[in-house]
Design an enzyme around this catalytic site. Sequence first.
Site, PDB file in Angstrom:
ATOM      1  N   GLY A  11       0.907  -1.111   0.165  1.00 37.27           N
ATOM      2  CA  GLY A  11      -0.029   0.092  -0.007  1.00 37.27           C
ATOM      3  C   GLY A  11       0.903   1.242  -0.045  1.00 37.27           C
ATOM      4  O   GLY A  11       0.359   2.158   0.629  1.00 37.27           O
ATOM      5  N   SER A  12       1.904   1.216  -0.443  1.00 33.17           N
ATOM      6  CA  SER A  12       2.933   2.570  -0.572  1.00 33.17           C
ATOM      7  C   SER A  12       2.641   3.658  -1.230  1.00 33.17           C
ATOM      8  O   SER A  12       2.356   4.658  -1.098  1.00 33.17           O
ATOM      9  CB  SER A  12       4.276   2.193  -0.765  1.00 33.17           C
ATOM     10  OG  SER A  12       4.452   1.827  -1.952  1.00 33.17           O
ATOM     11  N   ILE A  94      -7.299  -9.897 -11.594  1.00 34.82           N
ATOM     12  CA  ILE A  94      -7.539  -9.425 -12.892  1.00 34.82           C
ATOM     13  C   ILE A  94      -9.191  -9.187 -12.989  1.00 34.82           C
ATOM     14  O   ILE A  94     -10.045 -10.182 -12.732  1.00 34.82           O
ATOM     15  CB  ILE A  94      -7.192 -10.501 -14.007  1.00 34.82           C
ATOM     16  CG1 ILE A  94      -5.660 -10.713 -14.042  1.00 34.82           C
ATOM     17  CG2 ILE A  94      -7.731 -10.219 -15.266  1.00 34.82           C
ATOM     18  CD1 ILE A  94      -5.077 -11.971 -14.805  1.00 34.82           C
ATOM     19  N   LEU A  95      -9.461  -7.784 -13.461  1.00 31.32           N
ATOM     20  CA  LEU A  95     -11.029  -7.494 -13.540  1.00 31.32           C
ATOM     21  C   LEU A  95     -11.377  -8.124 -14.777  1.00 31.32           C
ATOM     22  O   LEU A  95     -10.915  -7.884 -15.756  1.00 31.32           O
ATOM     23  CB  LEU A  95     -11.095  -6.025 -13.225  1.00 31.32           C
ATOM     24  CG  LEU A  95     -10.624  -5.702 -11.952  1.00 31.32           C
ATOM     25  CD1 LEU A  95     -10.506  -4.033 -11.602  1.00 31.32           C
ATOM     26  CD2 LEU A  95     -11.590  -5.926 -10.619  1.00 31.32           C
ATOM     27  N   HIS A 111       1.786   0.741 -13.037  1.00 30.49           N
ATOM     28  CA  HIS A 111       2.496  -0.440 -13.439  1.00 30.49           C
ATOM     29  C   HIS A 111       3.995  -0.282 -13.480  1.00 30.49           C
ATOM     30  O   HIS A 111       4.375   0.987 -13.758  1.00 30.49           O
ATOM     31  CB  HIS A 111       2.281  -0.944 -14.929  1.00 30.49           C
ATOM     32  CG  HIS A 111       2.702  -2.143 -15.191  1.00 30.49           C
ATOM     33  ND1 HIS A 111       2.528  -3.496 -14.854  1.00 30.49           N
ATOM     34  CD2 HIS A 111       3.963  -2.416 -15.818  1.00 30.49           C
ATOM     35  CE1 HIS A 111       3.354  -4.564 -15.285  1.00 30.49           C
ATOM     36  NE2 HIS A 111       4.175  -3.837 -15.880  1.00 30.49           N
TER      37      HIS A 111
HETATM   38  C1  GRF Z   1       3.937  -1.163  -7.340  1.00 26.61           C
HETATM   39  O1  GRF Z   1       4.954  -1.405  -7.994  1.00 26.61           O
HETATM   40  C2  GRF Z   1       2.694  -0.885  -8.626  1.00 26.61           C
HETATM   41  O2  GRF Z   1       3.097  -0.602  -9.639  1.00 26.61           O
HETATM   42  C3  GRF Z   1       2.346  -2.614  -8.658  1.00 26.61           C
HETATM   43  O3  GRF Z   1       2.415  -2.952  -7.783  1.00 26.61           O
HETATM   44  C4  GRF Z   1       3.304  -2.274  -6.607  1.00 26.61           C
HETATM   45  C5  GRF Z   1       2.287  -2.213  -5.417  1.00 26.61           C
HETATM   46  O4  GRF Z   1       2.875  -1.566  -4.221  1.00 26.61           O
HETATM   47  N1  GRF Z   1       1.212  -2.890  -9.596  1.00 26.61           N
HETATM   48  P1  GRF Z   1       2.220  -1.006  -3.200  1.00 26.61           P
HETATM   49  O5  GRF Z   1       1.205  -1.909  -2.419  1.00 26.61           O
HETATM   50  O6  GRF Z   1       1.573   0.342  -3.503  1.00 26.61           O
HETATM   51  O7  GRF Z   1       3.358  -0.646  -2.223  1.00 26.61           O
END
Ligand code: GRF
Length: 196
Positions: A11-12, A94-95, A111
């Site tokens: 969740g960063s 996957i939605l 991504h």
């Molecule tokens: C991120 O690198 C995002 O691009 C990918 O998954 C990771 C999620 O990280 N789809 P976080 O949960 O937001 O820390």
Amino acid sequence: MKTIILGSGKGSNAGALLDASSQNLLGSTQIVGVFSDVAESGVLKIADSHNIENDYLRSDSSSAKLTGEDEQLWMDSLSEYNPDLIILAGFMKILQDPFLKKFHNSIINIHPSLLPSFKGLRSIERAFDMGVRITGCTIHWVNSDIDGGKIIAQAPVRIMEGDNLEIVTARVHAAEHMLLPWVVSDLSQGIIPFPK
Ligand code: GRF
């Protein structure tokens, strides 16, 4: 702009958005809820710490997709918020078509590569192993083509001689935490248009 965040992991990115929101850096964005398919995920804890409504929504952890029944439940729960924008921030399911139709042109994904390169899983690692010298992150509209929807914005990240995967991963995440709030703010102000 009523906004929902979906996540499955640490969740960063949700944290970066919620921090930006607390500092009034997201334009008219109002983050109304954070939802996860993983009950004990960091993303729900981060939402909690920001006093944002959050919940685990039912899902089968052994499958890449939600079952039809579970996806309907997700659609019903999210619809109650009448969201203008749904952000997939590390959301691993996957939605499928009914969901994509219901929230047509209002779902974005972040991504960790410069799409269209390195779609799919383990993108940072694959870019690193491939020896590319520039990677980065991409924010795109979500359609049924996985990691293939129209690109909204990208940020480059250099990979230099002597870097290791850990360093590159940290750099890509830092780029994500900069790019995502910026894009969300611009969407809320109409600087970046929603597709028609
Ligand atoms: C991120 O690198 C995002 O691009 C990918 O998954 C990771 C999620 O990280 N789809 P976080 O949960 O937001 O820390």
